[in-house]
Design a protein around this motif. Structure first.
Motif, PDB file in Angstrom:
ATOM      1  N   THR A 113       0.803  -1.224   0.000  1.00 17.60           N
ATOM      2  CA  THR A 113       0.000   0.000   0.000  1.00 17.60           C
ATOM      3  C   THR A 113       0.835   1.274   0.000  1.00 17.60           C
ATOM      4  N   GLY A 114       2.158   1.157  -0.175  1.00 13.17           N
ATOM      5  CA  GLY A 114       2.990   2.336  -0.335  1.00 13.17           C
ATOM      6  C   GLY A 114       3.280   3.076   0.955  1.00 13.17           C
ATOM      7  N   GLY A 115       3.743   4.315   0.785  1.00 16.06           N
ATOM      8  CA  GLY A 115       4.102   5.138   1.933  1.00 16.06           C
ATOM      9  C   GLY A 115       3.479   6.511   1.828  1.00 16.06           C
ATOM     10  N   LYS A 122      15.972  32.422  -0.589  1.00 23.93           N
ATOM     11  CA  LYS A 122      16.849  31.353  -0.120  1.00 23.93           C
ATOM     12  C   LYS A 122      16.001  30.146   0.266  1.00 23.93           C
ATOM     13  N   VAL A 123      16.503  28.952  -0.076  1.00 22.44           N
ATOM     14  CA  VAL A 123      15.788  27.704   0.204  1.00 22.44           C
ATOM     15  C   VAL A 123      16.723  26.755   0.937  1.00 22.44           C
ATOM     16  N   ALA A 124      16.235  26.173   2.008  1.00 20.28           N
ATOM     17  CA  ALA A 124      16.965  25.122   2.721  1.00 20.28           C
ATOM     18  C   ALA A 124      16.230  23.802   2.522  1.00 20.28           C
ATOM     19  N   ILE A 125      16.942  22.789   2.030  1.00 20.86           N
ATOM     20  CA  ILE A 125      16.370  21.458   1.818  1.00 20.86           C
ATOM     21  C   ILE A 125      17.015  20.527   2.836  1.00 20.86           C
ATOM     22  N   ILE A 126      16.186  19.859   3.626  1.00 21.35           N
ATOM     23  CA  ILE A 126      16.704  19.011   4.696  1.00 21.35           C
ATOM     24  C   ILE A 126      16.614  17.551   4.261  1.00 21.35           C
ATOM     25  N   GLY A 127      17.758  16.871   4.173  1.00 24.89           N
ATOM     26  CA  GLY A 127      17.778  15.464   3.822  1.00 24.89           C
ATOM     27  C   GLY A 127      18.859  15.145   2.812  1.00 24.89           C
ATOM     28  N   ALA A 128      19.186  13.843   2.717  1.00 20.31           N
ATOM     29  CA  ALA A 128      20.213  13.393   1.775  1.00 20.31           C
ATOM     30  C   ALA A 128      19.683  12.330   0.831  1.00 20.31           C
ATOM     31  N   SER A 129      18.375  12.077   0.879  1.00 25.76           N
ATOM     32  CA  SER A 129      17.776  11.034   0.049  1.00 25.76           C
ATOM     33  C   SER A 129      17.609  11.511  -1.384  1.00 25.76           C
ATOM     34  N   GLY A 186      11.779  11.388   4.528  1.00 29.82           N
ATOM     35  CA  GLY A 186      11.310  10.019   4.438  1.00 29.82           C
ATOM     36  C   GLY A 186       9.807   9.862   4.457  1.00 29.82           C
ATOM     37  N   TYR A 187       9.400   8.599   4.313  1.00 28.81           N
ATOM     38  CA  TYR A 187       7.994   8.219   4.254  1.00 28.81           C
ATOM     39  C   TYR A 187       7.708   7.154   5.298  1.00 28.81           C
ATOM     40  N   ARG A 188       6.451   7.083   5.693  1.00 28.08           N
ATOM     41  CA  ARG A 188       5.990   6.038   6.600  1.00 28.08           C
ATOM     42  C   ARG A 188       5.129   5.044   5.829  1.00 28.08           C
ATOM     43  N   PRO A 189       5.087   3.786   6.276  1.00 30.44           N
ATOM     44  CA  PRO A 189       4.233   2.813   5.581  1.00 30.44           C
ATOM     45  C   PRO A 189       2.752   3.182   5.701  1.00 30.44           C
ATOM     46  N   ARG A 190       2.058   3.145   4.563  1.00 27.57           N
ATOM     47  CA  ARG A 190       0.610   3.329   4.578  1.00 27.57           C
ATOM     48  C   ARG A 190      -0.024   1.930   4.675  1.00 27.57           C
TER      49      ARG A 190
END
Length: 468
Positions: free
Chosen positions: A186-188, A239-246, A365-369
């Protein structure tokens, strides 16, 4: 009046009959017919195991009117999977109706992107959908059920150890499917609350960013860049801040930098804040060295394929941006984008970057749906993913909170938490989860299919130790 009362009683009785919970007994019920659920069927078809899987008693439940693409067609970015991978689902498939799709208009559309940096996700949807249509025809022809337009509302353990999946259609008509096995595909999902609550430099991101915070999932969808434009309206040098390395984080940067008409970004306007180093995938050690990339050791090399950073390395468009940021292979950096590696919970510089940004994108990130699983008495089962741990073990079995696999329950897809191992390859240094169409329609899908067919079994204690 008496006759009208009798008619009302009769109408009520007939309505109940029309909505009666009609059960059917089978071997497997798959919940979710999006990219992961249909990829598992594709894996079975490629090994001539789809028909045996269906004839053992099979149903797949999908809430949308059509299986296949799920949400992919709603994103404005390119895939992190090659066009060749999408085509490999049908090319030389033992089922001729699937093999023919290579020359279908949807297959020809995908051919345009061969050898390019992925394909626009909007253009992957037609091939995924028509592939699912033909998988549906095979399933129904061999006695299986494809319940599109149905929601799986409840999955409960039965007294004899099986699963009863309750499904409802758009009219509210309800029925039950009783099966030995269930596969959750069922995705995330990503929520504002989840992103806001995630600590960054020791402080919840929502507290640092406030109303400037935007989920990466929102930005990456169709219309997301327009929302970002609206948020930045009136700011001459945003200015834009993007949080994450994915991949999602880097894809967000790519989307903003490529967007036309463009944002008025000056030098260093887009900052990617990350905890782990940004590293690119390479097909060989020699290719990495030829580009001047040496930031890896033997633990970063897949023992099966020889790939460098096979799982952790960024690919395609995201890889290309990182190669430029690292000045690898003679590439010139884009002056508009920079990065900052977060140095723990006390990193004041990271907090300052976020405080100074006009827009903060949380790519966290994502959580399981996942549909809730219930015990015999109707109580919710405590599962590992409820506690933020992976949903599945190394055999794709759904894990209970105590670390033991839930009998007869499997998971596949975005946010399942699967990590390749053994013959599937992958570098020893990898920490995280691997999501990708290639894995789902090949080794991972086949691993689940073999267990559903009883061709592969595992000792629970061994599986549990390995998963830990």
């Amino acid at each position: 009046r008496l006759m009208r009362a009798i008619e009302r009683v009769a109408d009520t009785a007939m309505a109940r009959i029309g909505r009666r919970d009609i059960s059917r007994d089978m071997a497997t019920v798959v919940i979710g017919g999006g990219p992961a659920g249909t990829a598992m069927l594709t894996s079975a078809s490629k090994q001539n195991k789809l028909v045996p899987l269906v004839e053992a008693g099979f149903a797949i439940v999908e809430r949308r009117a059509r299986m296949g693409s799920g949400e992919l067609g709603n994103y404005a970015i390119r895939s992190d999977t090659t066009a060749e991978t999408f085509l490999s689902a049908v090319r030389n498939n033992p089922h001729p109706e699937l093999a023919a799709l290579e020359h279908h208009p949807a297959g020809q559309l995908m051919q345009r992107y061969v050898a390019e940096l992925g394909a626009p996700l909007t253009d992957t949807a037609p091939l995924l959908s028509v592939t699912a249509d033909r998988l549906k025809a095979i399933v129904t022809r061999h006695g299986g059920e494809v319940l599109t337009g149905h929601d799986a509302t409840r999955v409960q353990r039965t007294a004899d150890g099986r699963w009863q999946t309750t499904v409802a259609d758009a009219s509210g008509a309800v029925r039950s499917l009783v099966s030995r096995n269930i596969v959750v595909a069922t995705g995330g999902y990503q929520t504002d609350e989840q992103v806001a609550a995630t600590p960054v430099a020791g402080v919840p991101l929502g507290k640092l960013a406030g109303r400037r915070l935007m989920r990466s999932d929102t930005l990456l969808r169709l219309g997301g860049a327009e929302q970002a434009h609206e948020r930045l309206r009136g700011r001459p040098s945003p200015k834009v801040a993007i949080i994450g390395a994915s991949t999602s984080a880097i894809a967000a940067a790519v989307l903003l930098l490529k967007n036309q008409p463009g944002f008025a970004f000056g030098a260093g306007a887009v900052t990617i804040l990350h905890r782990q180093p940004l590293k690119p995938f390479y097909p060989t050690i020699a290719a990495a060295h030829a580009d001047g990339f040496h930031d890896f050791d033997e633990n970063d090399i897949c023992p099966v394929s020889g790939f460098v950073l096979r799982l952790a390395g960024l690919r395609l468009e995201s890889r290309e941006l990182v190669l430029r940021m690292l000045s690898l292979g003679g590439r010139t950096p884009d002056p508009r984008v920079t990065s900052h590696r977060i140095a723990g919970d006390t990193d004041a510089a990271a907090r300052t970057i976020i405080a100074d940004a006009d827009l903060v994108v949380g790519a966290l990130g994502y959580r399981p749906r996942a549909v809730p699983l219930l015990g015999l008495g109707g109580e919710p089962l405590a599962l590992a993913h409820h506690q933020g741990r992976p949903m599945v073990d190394r055999h794709c079995r759904i894990l209970a909170a105590d670390g033991l696999p839930v009998p007869g329950a499997y998971g596949i897809g975005l946010s399942a938490g699967f990590v390749p191992w053994g013959k599937l390859g992958g570098e020893a240094s990898f920490r995280g989860q691997a999501n990708g169409l290639w894995l789902w329609q090949n080794d991972v899908g086949q691993m689940i299919v073999d267990q559903l067919l009883g061709l592969e079994t595992h000792d629970v204690s061994i599986g549990t130790r390995a998963a830990a």
